[in-house]
Design a protein around this motif. Structure first.
Motif, PDB file in Angstrom:
ATOM      1  N   ASP A 104      47.038 -18.654 -62.736  1.00 22.33           N
ATOM      2  CA  ASP A 104      47.777 -19.885 -63.014  1.00 22.33           C
ATOM      3  C   ASP A 104      46.963 -21.136 -62.688  1.00 22.33           C
ATOM      4  OD1 ASP A 104      47.811 -19.768 -60.263  1.00 22.33           O
ATOM      5  OD2 ASP A 104      49.982 -19.833 -60.052  1.00 22.33           O
ATOM      6  N   ALA A 105      45.673 -20.993 -62.484  1.00 21.24           N
ATOM      7  CA  ALA A 105      44.808 -22.112 -62.087  1.00 21.24           C
ATOM      8  C   ALA A 105      44.058 -22.662 -63.298  1.00 21.24           C
ATOM      9  CB  ALA A 105      43.825 -21.668 -61.025  1.00 21.24           C
ATOM     10  N   GLN A 106      44.585 -23.696 -63.885  1.00 24.19           N
ATOM     11  CA  GLN A 106      43.942 -24.305 -65.052  1.00 24.19           C
ATOM     12  C   GLN A 106      42.567 -24.867 -64.699  1.00 24.19           C
ATOM     13  OE1 GLN A 106      45.270 -24.201 -68.242  1.00 24.19           O
ATOM     14  NE2 GLN A 106      43.202 -24.847 -68.787  1.00 24.19           N
ATOM     15  N   ALA A 107      42.394 -25.356 -63.495  1.00 25.30           N
ATOM     16  CA  ALA A 107      41.101 -25.923 -63.093  1.00 25.30           C
ATOM     17  C   ALA A 107      39.996 -24.869 -63.123  1.00 25.30           C
ATOM     18  CB  ALA A 107      41.201 -26.530 -61.695  1.00 25.30           C
ATOM     19  N   VAL A 108      40.310 -23.640 -62.739  1.00 22.88           N
ATOM     20  CA  VAL A 108      39.319 -22.569 -62.780  1.00 22.88           C
ATOM     21  C   VAL A 108      39.000 -22.202 -64.224  1.00 22.88           C
ATOM     22  CG1 VAL A 108      38.832 -20.174 -62.140  1.00 22.88           C
ATOM     23  CG2 VAL A 108      39.995 -21.681 -60.534  1.00 22.88           C
ATOM     24  N   LEU A 109      40.029 -22.101 -65.045  1.00 18.20           N
ATOM     25  CA  LEU A 109      39.808 -21.793 -66.462  1.00 18.20           C
ATOM     26  C   LEU A 109      38.963 -22.872 -67.131  1.00 18.20           C
ATOM     27  CD1 LEU A 109      43.392 -20.552 -67.304  1.00 18.20           C
ATOM     28  CD2 LEU A 109      41.348 -19.156 -67.042  1.00 18.20           C
ATOM     29  N   ASP A 110      39.248 -24.121 -66.824  1.00 22.39           N
ATOM     30  CA  ASP A 110      38.448 -25.224 -67.370  1.00 22.39           C
ATOM     31  C   ASP A 110      37.017 -25.167 -66.849  1.00 22.39           C
ATOM     32  OD1 ASP A 110      40.676 -26.116 -68.710  1.00 22.39           O
ATOM     33  OD2 ASP A 110      41.139 -27.705 -67.278  1.00 22.39           O
ATOM     34  N   GLY A 111      36.858 -24.811 -65.585  1.00 24.62           N
ATOM     35  CA  GLY A 111      35.530 -24.751 -64.984  1.00 24.62           C
ATOM     36  C   GLY A 111      34.647 -23.691 -65.596  1.00 24.62           C
ATOM     37  N   THR A 112      35.240 -22.612 -66.109  1.00 28.89           N
ATOM     38  CA  THR A 112      34.435 -21.552 -66.716  1.00 28.89           C
ATOM     39  C   THR A 112      33.966 -21.907 -68.113  1.00 28.89           C
ATOM     40  OG1 THR A 112      36.385 -20.409 -67.560  1.00 28.89           O
ATOM     41  CG2 THR A 112      35.568 -19.750 -65.391  1.00 28.89           C
ATOM     42  N   THR A 113      34.542 -22.938 -68.698  1.00 26.85           N
ATOM     43  CA  THR A 113      34.131 -23.336 -70.048  1.00 26.85           C
ATOM     44  C   THR A 113      33.279 -24.607 -70.057  1.00 26.85           C
ATOM     45  OG1 THR A 113      36.179 -24.594 -70.368  1.00 26.85           O
ATOM     46  CG2 THR A 113      36.180 -22.286 -71.077  1.00 26.85           C
ATOM     47  N   MET A 114      33.026 -25.181 -68.878  1.00 28.21           N
ATOM     48  CA  MET A 114      32.238 -26.416 -68.808  1.00 28.21           C
ATOM     49  C   MET A 114      30.776 -26.148 -69.145  1.00 28.21           C
ATOM     50  SD  MET A 114      33.607 -28.484 -65.444  1.00 28.21           S
ATOM     51  CE  MET A 114      32.665 -27.470 -64.356  1.00 28.21           C
ATOM     52  N   ASP A 115      30.179 -27.057 -69.892  1.00 26.02           N
ATOM     53  CA  ASP A 115      28.746 -26.966 -70.163  1.00 26.02           C
ATOM     54  C   ASP A 115      27.939 -27.444 -68.964  1.00 26.02           C
ATOM     55  OD1 ASP A 115      29.070 -25.979 -72.704  1.00 26.02           O
ATOM     56  OD2 ASP A 115      29.126 -27.967 -73.619  1.00 26.02           O
ATOM     57  N   ARG A 116      28.459 -28.455 -68.298  1.00 23.96           N
ATOM     58  CA  ARG A 116      27.779 -29.012 -67.131  1.00 23.96           C
ATOM     59  C   ARG A 116      28.733 -28.993 -65.954  1.00 23.96           C
ATOM     60  NH1 ARG A 116      24.088 -33.749 -67.286  1.00 23.96           N
ATOM     61  NH2 ARG A 116      22.394 -32.815 -68.414  1.00 23.96           N
ATOM     62  N   VAL A 117      28.161 -28.822 -64.800  1.00 21.68           N
ATOM     63  CA  VAL A 117      28.949 -28.838 -63.572  1.00 21.68           C
ATOM     64  C   VAL A 117      28.904 -30.245 -63.004  1.00 21.68           C
ATOM     65  CG1 VAL A 117      29.157 -27.877 -61.259  1.00 21.68           C
ATOM     66  CG2 VAL A 117      28.404 -26.429 -63.133  1.00 21.68           C
ATOM     67  N   SER A 118      30.071 -30.792 -62.709  1.00 25.82           N
ATOM     68  CA  SER A 118      30.113 -32.150 -62.166  1.00 25.82           C
ATOM     69  C   SER A 118      29.720 -32.125 -60.690  1.00 25.82           C
ATOM     70  CB  SER A 118      31.528 -32.723 -62.321  1.00 25.82           C
ATOM     71  OG  SER A 118      32.411 -32.046 -61.467  1.00 25.82           O
ATOM     72  N   ARG A 119      29.471 -33.290 -60.151  1.00 27.37           N
ATOM     73  CA  ARG A 119      29.106 -33.403 -58.736  1.00 27.37           C
ATOM     74  C   ARG A 119      30.236 -32.862 -57.853  1.00 27.37           C
ATOM     75  NH1 ARG A 119      26.005 -37.091 -55.099  1.00 27.37           N
ATOM     76  NH2 ARG A 119      24.663 -37.385 -56.869  1.00 27.37           N
ATOM     77  N   ALA A 120      31.479 -33.115 -58.241  1.00 27.53           N
ATOM     78  CA  ALA A 120      32.619 -32.676 -57.440  1.00 27.53           C
ATOM     79  C   ALA A 120      32.747 -31.156 -57.415  1.00 27.53           C
ATOM     80  CB  ALA A 120      33.908 -33.298 -57.982  1.00 27.53           C
ATOM     81  N   SER A 121      32.334 -30.486 -58.483  1.00 26.64           N
ATOM     82  CA  SER A 121      32.505 -29.032 -58.537  1.00 26.64           C
ATOM     83  C   SER A 121      31.188 -28.270 -58.361  1.00 26.64           C
ATOM     84  CB  SER A 121      33.158 -28.640 -59.858  1.00 26.64           C
ATOM     85  OG  SER A 121      32.325 -28.997 -60.935  1.00 26.64           O
ATOM     86  N   ARG A 122      30.153 -28.955 -57.907  1.00 23.45           N
ATOM     87  CA  ARG A 122      28.849 -28.306 -57.762  1.00 23.45           C
ATOM     88  C   ARG A 122      28.890 -27.130 -56.788  1.00 23.45           C
ATOM     89  NH1 ARG A 122      24.652 -32.375 -56.216  1.00 23.45           N
ATOM     90  NH2 ARG A 122      25.211 -33.164 -58.249  1.00 23.45           N
ATOM     91  N   TRP A 123      29.664 -27.238 -55.715  1.00 21.08           N
ATOM     92  CA  TRP A 123      29.728 -26.166 -54.733  1.00 21.08           C
ATOM     93  C   TRP A 123      30.407 -24.916 -55.306  1.00 21.08           C
ATOM     94  CZ3 TRP A 123      34.245 -24.007 -52.977  1.00 21.08           C
ATOM     95  CH2 TRP A 123      35.411 -24.685 -53.318  1.00 21.08           C
ATOM     96  N   MET A 124      31.189 -25.072 -56.407  1.00 21.53           N
ATOM     97  CA  MET A 124      31.839 -23.931 -57.046  1.00 21.53           C
ATOM     98  C   MET A 124      31.000 -23.369 -58.190  1.00 21.53           C
ATOM     99  SD  MET A 124      35.945 -24.586 -57.200  1.00 21.53           S
ATOM    100  CE  MET A 124      35.825 -25.239 -58.819  1.00 21.53           C
ATOM    101  N   ALA A 125      29.841 -23.919 -58.435  1.00 20.59           N
ATOM    102  CA  ALA A 125      29.041 -23.550 -59.607  1.00 20.59           C
ATOM    103  C   ALA A 125      28.733 -22.052 -59.652  1.00 20.59           C
ATOM    104  CB  ALA A 125      27.758 -24.365 -59.641  1.00 20.59           C
TER     105      ALA A 125
END
Length: 188
Positions: A130-151
């Protein structure tokens, strides 16, 4: 719930642990007519998975409770794991990503076992979350500074999807099945 309580009952029986035992017992009595049924499934039936986590509700500051389950549709779960990850997360998305990684690794292991037993899984295994943020993160082309630790975690999830091992599926929070496995008995 038993595993969570048993870890503390013999060595660290505090008032909070005792209250958790009482709450667990209350739950068992309240659900005594509920039965877990395993139904025979066709050998070609693929199994499914689901993962969920809560944010910052673990027993230690900054820790989160989470878990995942694997099972066949219409039957009981054959693998359930509830855990408090050793890596801390500072957001709900981070906690969900950590648990999702544990889940897809378990899916990969179970698919290898099925392959050895001549029960090859056709197509990717659906993993409900149910975590849309995780689903969105798996489709990102680039990792933002805020989500770099989750890369690294997002890369694991992305690779599992790219290799057709898993397929991440968004489900509404209100109907998310693993909530019953991942919400600890110590939550009020």
């Amino acid at each position: 719930a038993f595993v969570a309580v048993a870890q503390h009952a013999s060595t660290n029986l505090t008032k909070r642990v005792w209250e958790a035992i009482l709450r667990w017992c209350h739950y068992l009595l309240a659900t005594k007519d509920t039965r877990l049924h395993f139904r025979k499934v066709d050998p070609s039936t693929p199994f499914t998975a689901a993962a969920d986590s809560s944010c910052l509700n673990g027993p230690l500051p900054g820790s989160s409770n989470g878990g995942f389950c694997l099972g066949f549709p219409g039957s009981g779960a054959f693998m359930i794991r509830c855990l408090i990850p050793s890596k801390l997360a500072d957001s709900s998305a981070g906690a969900e990503a950590i648990i999702a990684c544990h889940c897809v690794k378990a899916v990969a292991a179970m698919r290898m076992l099925c392959e050895e037993l001549d029960l090859k899984q056709l197509g990717p295994t659906p993993v409900a979350m149910d975590a849309q943020a995780v689903l969105d993160g798996t489709t990102m082309d680039r990792v933002s500074r805020a989500s770099r630790w989750m890369a690294a975690r997002l890369a694991i999830l992305r690779q599992m999807v790219a290799n057709s091992i898993t397929r991440l599926v968004k489900v509404p929070t209100g109907t998310h099945i693993p909530d019953i496995f991942t919400k600890p008995i110590t939550d009020p």
